[in-house]
Design an enzyme around this catalytic site. Sequence first.
Site, PDB file in Angstrom:
ATOM      1  N   LYS A  53       0.841  -1.204   0.000  1.00 63.86           N
ATOM      2  CA  LYS A  53       0.000   0.000   0.000  1.00 63.86           C
ATOM      3  C   LYS A  53       0.876   1.253   0.000  1.00 63.86           C
ATOM      4  O   LYS A  53       0.626   2.209  -0.734  1.00 63.86           O
ATOM      5  CB  LYS A  53      -0.955  -0.021   1.204  1.00 63.86           C
ATOM      6  CG  LYS A  53      -2.067  -1.051   1.040  1.00 63.86           C
ATOM      7  CD  LYS A  53      -2.861  -1.315   2.316  1.00 63.86           C
ATOM      8  CE  LYS A  53      -3.851  -2.473   2.064  1.00 63.86           C
ATOM      9  NZ  LYS A  53      -4.639  -2.857   3.257  1.00 63.86           N
ATOM     10  N   GLN A  97      -4.850  -1.417   9.477  1.00 65.52           N
ATOM     11  CA  GLN A  97      -4.778  -2.760   8.901  1.00 65.52           C
ATOM     12  C   GLN A  97      -5.423  -3.781   9.839  1.00 65.52           C
ATOM     13  O   GLN A  97      -5.146  -3.788  11.045  1.00 65.52           O
ATOM     14  CB  GLN A  97      -3.315  -3.119   8.610  1.00 65.52           C
ATOM     15  CG  GLN A  97      -3.121  -4.416   7.853  1.00 65.52           C
ATOM     16  CD  GLN A  97      -3.657  -4.381   6.425  1.00 65.52           C
ATOM     17  OE1 GLN A  97      -3.741  -3.326   5.798  1.00 65.52           O
ATOM     18  NE2 GLN A  97      -4.034  -5.527   5.905  1.00 65.52           N
ATOM     19  N   ASP A 120     -10.966   2.978   3.386  1.00 61.79           N
ATOM     20  CA  ASP A 120     -11.252   1.541   3.347  1.00 61.79           C
ATOM     21  C   ASP A 120     -12.754   1.291   3.127  1.00 61.79           C
ATOM     22  O   ASP A 120     -13.152   0.201   2.721  1.00 61.79           O
ATOM     23  CB  ASP A 120     -10.875   0.904   4.697  1.00 61.79           C
ATOM     24  CG  ASP A 120      -9.660  -0.013   4.617  1.00 61.79           C
ATOM     25  OD1 ASP A 120      -9.350  -0.496   3.520  1.00 61.79           O
ATOM     26  OD2 ASP A 120      -9.047  -0.242   5.674  1.00 61.79           O
TER      27      ASP A 120
HETATM   28  N1  GUN Z   1      -6.911  -6.762   5.979  1.00 61.41           N
HETATM   29  C1  GUN Z   1      -7.114  -7.502   4.877  1.00 61.41           C
HETATM   30  N2  GUN Z   1      -7.633  -6.735   3.902  1.00 61.41           N
HETATM   31  C2  GUN Z   1      -7.762  -5.484   4.406  1.00 61.41           C
HETATM   32  C3  GUN Z   1      -8.216  -4.258   3.869  1.00 61.41           C
HETATM   33  O1  GUN Z   1      -8.654  -4.142   2.722  1.00 61.41           O
HETATM   34  N3  GUN Z   1      -8.163  -3.186   4.714  1.00 61.41           N
HETATM   35  C4  GUN Z   1      -7.721  -3.292   5.980  1.00 61.41           C
HETATM   36  N4  GUN Z   1      -7.724  -2.188   6.728  1.00 61.41           N
HETATM   37  N5  GUN Z   1      -7.289  -4.416   6.505  1.00 61.41           N
HETATM   38  C5  GUN Z   1      -7.306  -5.507   5.714  1.00 61.41           C
END
Ligand code: GUN
Length: 282
Positions: A53, A97, A120
């Site tokens: 990311k 996350q 998100d």
């Molecule tokens: N953990 C697995 N996929 C995601 C996601 O798309 N966003 C977040 N914040 N955590 C995750």
Amino acid sequence: MTAQLIDGNALSRQLRADVSARVTALKTQGITPGLAVILVGENPASQVYVRNKVKACEDTGMHSVLERWPATMTEAELLARVEALNADATIHGILVQLPLPAHIDAQKVIEAISPAKDVDGFHIASAGALMTGMPGFWPCTPYGCMKMLESIGYDLKGKHAVVIGRSNIVGKPMALMLLQKNATVTICHSATKDLKAMTLQADVIVAAVGKRNVLTADMVKPGAVVIDVGMNRNDEGKLCGDVDFEGVKEVAGYITPVPGGVGPMTITMLMVNTLESAERMK
Ligand code: GUN
């Protein structure tokens, strides 16, 4: 029949080039879109995700901040970090996350994020906006799936879409997005009695369960579009999806591969959401 591949890497490159151009335009107005990513603990998969990311931010010219905290961080400490980032004018998107350590209430943390920075799309305000068709951030994975359908010029109006999986992150928002495009939508899940009877009726199938071989060739109507959201490992340790790709590609009209399908699109849509957040705050 051999299905056409929907290439998530190629589509991501196209979309990220557009994001980069819009980032450059914003910078001429003195605004650099900024994403803050918070990682709590040492989950190996999460470490890979957050690195990707942050790298995507760098590649598209965005500002990013990666905060790594030990698994011993308290919920109150994390909530304080979220509050500080809510107030930080250089940050347009905040991503915590998941999963979080068990002693932290993930939903409470998500609800602490300002909906204006919820890139998100997990906040209940974002979920409510999606449900009612109001402006708001869409969760990145199902949003990426919609972009993949758009990329093949697929008109969902009147089509039957079957979503396998009902998570808050993928299955449920996916169903709402398909519905918004006038598809007839069926959501299947672990208590569905006859999954094959459902999928055989589908013009579009989205598999989002997190289990190998949930969808096999005998369950797919010839020519159907198959989107594979799964991220699993096979017996050899190789990345694979929820779909039996080798079998289903002989029946489907279109199929997304794993890797190189939905995965890169998820991060791409995070970039799109962060950029759009910065554009909205202008
Ligand atoms: N953990 C697995 N996929 C995601 C996601 O798309 N966003 C977040 N914040 N955590 C995750």
